[in-house]
Design an enzyme around this catalytic site. Structure first.
Site, PDB file in Angstrom:
ATOM      1  N   ARG A 163      11.478  -6.352   4.707  1.00 20.77           N
ATOM      2  CA  ARG A 163      11.407  -4.919   5.003  1.00 20.77           C
ATOM      3  C   ARG A 163      11.967  -4.628   6.399  1.00 20.77           C
ATOM      4  O   ARG A 163      12.606  -3.612   6.628  1.00 20.77           O
ATOM      5  CB  ARG A 163       9.945  -4.437   4.901  1.00 20.77           C
ATOM      6  CG  ARG A 163       9.797  -2.933   5.068  1.00 20.77           C
ATOM      7  CD  ARG A 163       8.386  -2.474   4.807  1.00 20.77           C
ATOM      8  NE  ARG A 163       7.475  -2.763   5.907  1.00 20.77           N
ATOM      9  CZ  ARG A 163       6.169  -2.508   5.883  1.00 20.77           C
ATOM     10  NH1 ARG A 163       5.616  -1.987   4.811  1.00 20.77           N
ATOM     11  NH2 ARG A 163       5.406  -2.790   6.917  1.00 20.77           N
ATOM     12  N   ARG A 175      -0.710  -9.495  12.972  1.00 22.60           N
ATOM     13  CA  ARG A 175      -1.203  -8.376  12.148  1.00 22.60           C
ATOM     14  C   ARG A 175      -2.086  -8.908  11.018  1.00 22.60           C
ATOM     15  O   ARG A 175      -3.116  -8.307  10.686  1.00 22.60           O
ATOM     16  CB  ARG A 175      -0.019  -7.581  11.578  1.00 22.60           C
ATOM     17  CG  ARG A 175       0.684  -6.747  12.635  1.00 22.60           C
ATOM     18  CD  ARG A 175       2.064  -6.303  12.200  1.00 22.60           C
ATOM     19  NE  ARG A 175       2.042  -5.364  11.099  1.00 22.60           N
ATOM     20  CZ  ARG A 175       3.119  -5.078  10.350  1.00 22.60           C
ATOM     21  NH1 ARG A 175       4.268  -5.678  10.584  1.00 22.60           N
ATOM     22  NH2 ARG A 175       3.026  -4.208   9.392  1.00 22.60           N
ATOM     23  N   LYS A 205       0.831  -1.216   0.000  1.00 20.94           N
ATOM     24  CA  LYS A 205       0.000   0.000   0.000  1.00 20.94           C
ATOM     25  C   LYS A 205       0.865   1.266   0.000  1.00 20.94           C
ATOM     26  O   LYS A 205       0.619   2.191  -0.770  1.00 20.94           O
ATOM     27  CB  LYS A 205      -0.938   0.024   1.225  1.00 20.94           C
ATOM     28  CG  LYS A 205      -1.928  -1.131   1.266  1.00 20.94           C
ATOM     29  CD  LYS A 205      -2.947  -0.982   2.381  1.00 20.94           C
ATOM     30  CE  LYS A 205      -2.383  -1.113   3.771  1.00 20.94           C
ATOM     31  NZ  LYS A 205      -1.801  -2.440   4.123  1.00 20.94           N
ATOM     32  N   ARG A 248      -9.556   0.845   8.991  1.00 18.84           N
ATOM     33  CA  ARG A 248      -9.205  -0.551   9.241  1.00 18.84           C
ATOM     34  C   ARG A 248     -10.301  -1.287  10.013  1.00 18.84           C
ATOM     35  O   ARG A 248     -10.171  -2.486  10.280  1.00 18.84           O
ATOM     36  CB  ARG A 248      -7.926  -0.608  10.068  1.00 18.84           C
ATOM     37  CG  ARG A 248      -6.656  -0.887   9.249  1.00 18.84           C
ATOM     38  CD  ARG A 248      -5.501  -0.795  10.219  1.00 18.84           C
ATOM     39  NE  ARG A 248      -4.335  -1.528   9.862  1.00 18.84           N
ATOM     40  CZ  ARG A 248      -3.223  -0.940   9.365  1.00 18.84           C
ATOM     41  NH1 ARG A 248      -3.208   0.326   9.075  1.00 18.84           N
ATOM     42  NH2 ARG A 248      -2.151  -1.671   9.161  1.00 18.84           N
ATOM     43  N   ARG A 308      11.409  -1.240  11.938  1.00 22.57           N
ATOM     44  CA  ARG A 308      10.116  -1.343  12.620  1.00 22.57           C
ATOM     45  C   ARG A 308      10.048  -2.632  13.424  1.00 22.57           C
ATOM     46  O   ARG A 308      10.175  -3.726  12.866  1.00 22.57           O
ATOM     47  CB  ARG A 308       8.981  -1.323  11.580  1.00 22.57           C
ATOM     48  CG  ARG A 308       8.639   0.047  11.078  1.00 22.57           C
ATOM     49  CD  ARG A 308       7.563   0.014  10.018  1.00 22.57           C
ATOM     50  NE  ARG A 308       6.341  -0.685  10.417  1.00 22.57           N
ATOM     51  CZ  ARG A 308       5.231  -0.681   9.708  1.00 22.57           C
ATOM     52  NH1 ARG A 308       5.182  -0.009   8.570  1.00 22.57           N
ATOM     53  NH2 ARG A 308       4.177  -1.340  10.118  1.00 22.57           N
TER      54      ARG A 308
HETATM   55  P1  AMP Z   1       0.840   0.292   8.987  1.00 18.24           P
HETATM   56  O1  AMP Z   1       1.991   1.237   8.896  1.00 18.24           O
HETATM   57  O2  AMP Z   1      -0.354   0.749   8.213  1.00 18.24           O
HETATM   58  O3  AMP Z   1       1.244  -1.124   8.680  1.00 18.24           O
HETATM   59  O4  AMP Z   1       0.382   0.287  10.517  1.00 18.24           O
HETATM   60  C1  AMP Z   1       1.250  -0.138  11.542  1.00 18.24           C
HETATM   61  C2  AMP Z   1       0.462  -0.332  12.830  1.00 18.24           C
HETATM   62  O5  AMP Z   1      -0.114   0.926  13.213  1.00 18.24           O
HETATM   63  C3  AMP Z   1      -0.708  -1.294  12.732  1.00 18.24           C
HETATM   64  O6  AMP Z   1      -0.313  -2.646  12.926  1.00 18.24           O
HETATM   65  C4  AMP Z   1      -1.590  -0.791  13.877  1.00 18.24           C
HETATM   66  O7  AMP Z   1      -1.088  -1.190  15.135  1.00 18.24           O
HETATM   67  C5  AMP Z   1      -1.414   0.724  13.775  1.00 18.24           C
HETATM   68  N1  AMP Z   1      -2.405   1.326  12.870  1.00 18.24           N
HETATM   69  C6  AMP Z   1      -2.161   1.934  11.673  1.00 18.24           C
HETATM   70  N2  AMP Z   1      -3.301   2.379  11.113  1.00 18.24           N
HETATM   71  C7  AMP Z   1      -4.300   2.023  11.980  1.00 18.24           C
HETATM   72  C8  AMP Z   1      -5.708   2.170  11.960  1.00 18.24           C
HETATM   73  N3  AMP Z   1      -6.344   2.749  10.931  1.00 18.24           N
HETATM   74  N4  AMP Z   1      -6.411   1.688  13.014  1.00 18.24           N
HETATM   75  C9  AMP Z   1      -5.786   1.119  14.063  1.00 18.24           C
HETATM   76  N5  AMP Z   1      -4.472   0.915  14.142  1.00 18.24           N
HETATM   77  C10 AMP Z   1      -3.714   1.371  13.103  1.00 18.24           C
END
Ligand code: AMP
Length: 190
Positions: A128, A146, A14, A89, A134
């Protein structure tokens, strides 16, 4: 105004595709993951709370992310359009986004979904993790959590956007350019 939601499991690409579409269509990028990581880096109270969920691969509570999105949208009222990456989400987040956008007179053009199978997702995230730093990319059990959370909480959004005729999918494997091309072709049909 082009307002897109990028949808797909962690590791689907994404963020990479968002970068490409932003450049092409001059859109504003709204990534809740990036916004949360910024809060963690600044050691804010919100960041500290979010980190406890993120490090384990759980979702941060809806109230926190919805509040962040609201602030961001109200600050960028003049944008050309938006790419929402990693948001919504949950169904509660999707409903809150609809209400917020309605109040601002901004329609969602469509949700673009990237399809990638689980084994490939895990390989991509571990790879990654070597450079991203991360913590949630470096542990297989966190990555698996996740993906499980995605299946349980996020996949139901497919029906939510399908009911609005806004759900579009492309194959998320192949070169970055090929995938981007698929997305562009899909956007041109919307
Ligand atoms: P991402 O960078 O989108 O993979 O997000 C990393 C982490 O941030 C996720 O595993 C969640 O813990 C948190 N996170 C990101 N976006 C959301 C969201 N829209 N709702 C809840 N948690 C989020």
């Amino acid at each position: 105004m082009l307002n897109l939601i990028l949808f797909g499991p962690p590791g689907a690409g994404k963020g990479t595709q968002a970068d490409f579409l932003i450049e092409k269509f001059k859109l504003n990028h709204i990534s809740t993951g990036n916004l949360l990581r910024r809060q963690i880096a600044s050691e804010t109270e919100l960041g500290l709370e979010a980190k406890s969920y993120m490090d384990k691969g759980f979702l941060v509570p809806d109230s926190i992310v919805i509040g962040m999105i609201r602030t961001k949208l109200l600050k960028n009222k003049e944008a050309n359009g938006y790419i929402f990456d990693g948001f919504p989400r949950t169904v509660a987040q999707a409903k809150a986004l609809d209400e917020l956008l309605d109040s601002l007179g901004i329609p969602i053009t469509g949700m673009l979904c990237l399809i990638v199978e689980k084994k490939e997702l895990i390989d991509r995230l571990l790879y990654r993790g070597i450079t991203s730093g991360r913590p949630d990319d470096q542990d297989v059990s966190v990555i698996e959590n996740r993906i499980k959370v995605y299946q349980e909480k996020t996949e139901p959004l497919r029906d939510y956007y399908m009911a609005q005729n806004k759900y579009h999918c492309v194959e998320g494997t192949g070169s970055v350019e090929d995938i981007a091309q698929r997305l562009i072709e899909t956007i041109s049909t919307i």
